[in-house]
Design an enzyme around this catalytic site. Structure first.
Site, short mmCIF file in Angstrom:
data_model
loop_
_atom_site.label_atom_id
_atom_site.label_comp_id
_atom_site.label_asym_id
_atom_site.label_seq_id
_atom_site.Cartn_x
_atom_site.Cartn_y
_atom_site.Cartn_z
N THR A 77 21.94 10.85 35.55
CA THR A 77 20.81 11.59 36.15
C THR A 77 19.49 10.83 36.02
O THR A 77 18.60 10.98 36.85
CB THR A 77 20.67 13.01 35.57
OG1 THR A 77 20.30 12.96 34.19
CG2 THR A 77 21.96 13.81 35.71
N LEU A 91 16.37 13.46 39.23
CA LEU A 91 16.85 14.75 39.75
C LEU A 91 18.16 15.09 39.06
O LEU A 91 19.25 14.84 39.59
CB LEU A 91 17.01 14.66 41.27
CG LEU A 91 15.77 14.17 42.03
CD1 LEU A 91 15.99 14.26 43.52
CD2 LEU A 91 14.51 14.93 41.61
N HIS A 92 18.03 15.66 37.85
CA HIS A 92 19.22 15.92 37.04
C HIS A 92 20.22 16.84 37.75
O HIS A 92 21.37 16.47 38.01
CB HIS A 92 18.83 16.57 35.72
CG HIS A 92 17.85 15.81 34.90
ND1 HIS A 92 18.20 14.69 34.19
CD2 HIS A 92 16.53 16.00 34.66
CE1 HIS A 92 17.15 14.22 33.54
NE2 HIS A 92 16.13 15.00 33.81
N ASP A 93 19.78 18.08 38.00
CA ASP A 93 20.74 19.11 38.42
C ASP A 93 21.37 18.87 39.80
O ASP A 93 22.56 19.20 39.98
CB ASP A 93 20.07 20.49 38.37
CG ASP A 93 19.81 20.95 36.94
OD1 ASP A 93 20.46 20.40 36.03
OD2 ASP A 93 18.98 21.84 36.75
N CYS A 135 22.59 16.31 40.80
CA CYS A 135 23.76 15.45 40.59
C CYS A 135 25.04 16.27 40.44
O CYS A 135 26.10 15.86 40.92
CB CYS A 135 23.57 14.59 39.33
SG CYS A 135 22.37 13.27 39.54
#
Ligand code: BDR
Ligand code: CA
Length: 311
Positions: free
Chosen positions: A194, A239-241, A243
């Protein structure tokens, strides 16, 4: 369409959770049966309100259920330093005129899985409390869960909330332990991938120029999210989430490796660490497909195209 992947999304919006919802609801491969909410980035009251308002902004009204307001056996830690006091600072969304269902997150998830003709995949974007309660309250349900695609942890990148641990895991490590020992196939999007999933200034400019409702929302989210991350030395906003959505809908964009992951629940310094067995001679069977790298430009293109599809 019968070949769509039936999913339930559990989240704690949160800027990147909101972007993940934008990506998921535009993706033609996903059949989203519900959105459930947990406390995490902010208190449950705030994350629930944020989830509904983001969905309303996108013109979507799925089943939404409130879940846990605190971890299984710890106090809730929230992240106003990253997401602001509202959990979605930098946006000014209209209030959704509709309500969440009366069932809890785990009751709704249980019912929808039982009623589904096909096994359901869970996408989780926050602490794993709701899923742990589901698995504990209804132990037989795990056979009907096809996979959990989650944002959490890291195997090489260290932590972001502590030096050892990533936020979603360290907020409720006991819940994460229940999930990682459940036997349900897991796709793990941790900080290893991420932190590479950054949106860069020219890509943000394209969204701003487009100006549609989702493009405007994501631009505002990235602008605020960028403040925290630029102070941390990032070249763009990770943009962690999104992913965890993309790893399910477009797995070809990711490099994954099967590994055995243990969750540290009692460390002096390492509570919430996702300890990966890197030994070549390991006997520990893999319990997660860990995303280690991604095709960043193609991932961002997926998000931008998703934004534009809302008009
Ligand atoms: C995770 O923590 C939260 O702040 C984000 O929404 C993401 O789910 C990243 O560590
Ligand atoms: Ca999140």
């Amino acid at each position: 369409m019968t070949d769509k992947i039936p999913v339930i999304i559990d989240c704690d919006p949160g800027h990147d959770d909101a972007m993940a919802l934008v990506l998921a609801f535009a993706n033609q491969k996903l059949d989203i049966r519900a959105v459930t909410v947990t406390g995490g980035n902010q208190t449950l009251a705030k994350t629930l309100r944020n989830a509904k308002n983001v969905l309303h902004c996108l013109g979507k009204q799925p089943l939404v259920a409130a879940g846990a307001d605190k971890p299984l056996c710890r106090d809730l830690q929230v992240a106003p330093n990253v997401h602001g006091e509202t959990g979605l600072d930098g946006t000014n969304l209209a209030e959704a005129p509709w309500s969440e269902v009366k069932e809890s997150a785990w009751e709704l998830t249980h019912r929808l899985i039982e009623e589904s003709e096909k096994p359901i995949t869970l996408i989780t974007l926050g602490p794993l409390t709701n899923i742990a309660i589901l698995l504990s309250a209804y132990p037989k349900i795990r056979r009907r869960i096809k996979r959990i695609s989650l944002m959490g942890g890291s195997v090489l990148a260290g932590g972001n909330w502590t030096s050892a641990a990533e936020f979603n895991i360290v907020v409720d490590p006991e819940a994460a332990d229940i999930v990682f020992t459940s036997g349900i196939p897991i796709t793990m999007c941790g900080l290893d991938v991420t932190h590479k999933a950054m949106i860069l200034p020219p890509e943000l400019a394209e969204l701003k120029q487009h100006g549609g409702r989702a493009s405007k929302l994501v631009s505002e989210l990235v602008d605020f999210y960028w403040i925290f991350h630029s102070n941390q030395g990032f070249a763009g906003a990770p943009l962690h989430d999104p992913c965890a959505v993309a790893a399910l809908a477009a797995p070809e964009l990711f490099t994954m490796r099967d590994m055995h992951i243990d969750i540290e629940t009692r460390g002096t310094y390492t509570t919430g660490m996702t300890l990966a067995d890197h030994r070549m001679w390991t006997k520990a069977p893999p319990n997660a497909s860990v995303c280690l790298d991604l095709n960043r430009p193609a991932f961002i293109r997926l998000l931008i195209d998703a934004c534009k599809s809302y008009g």
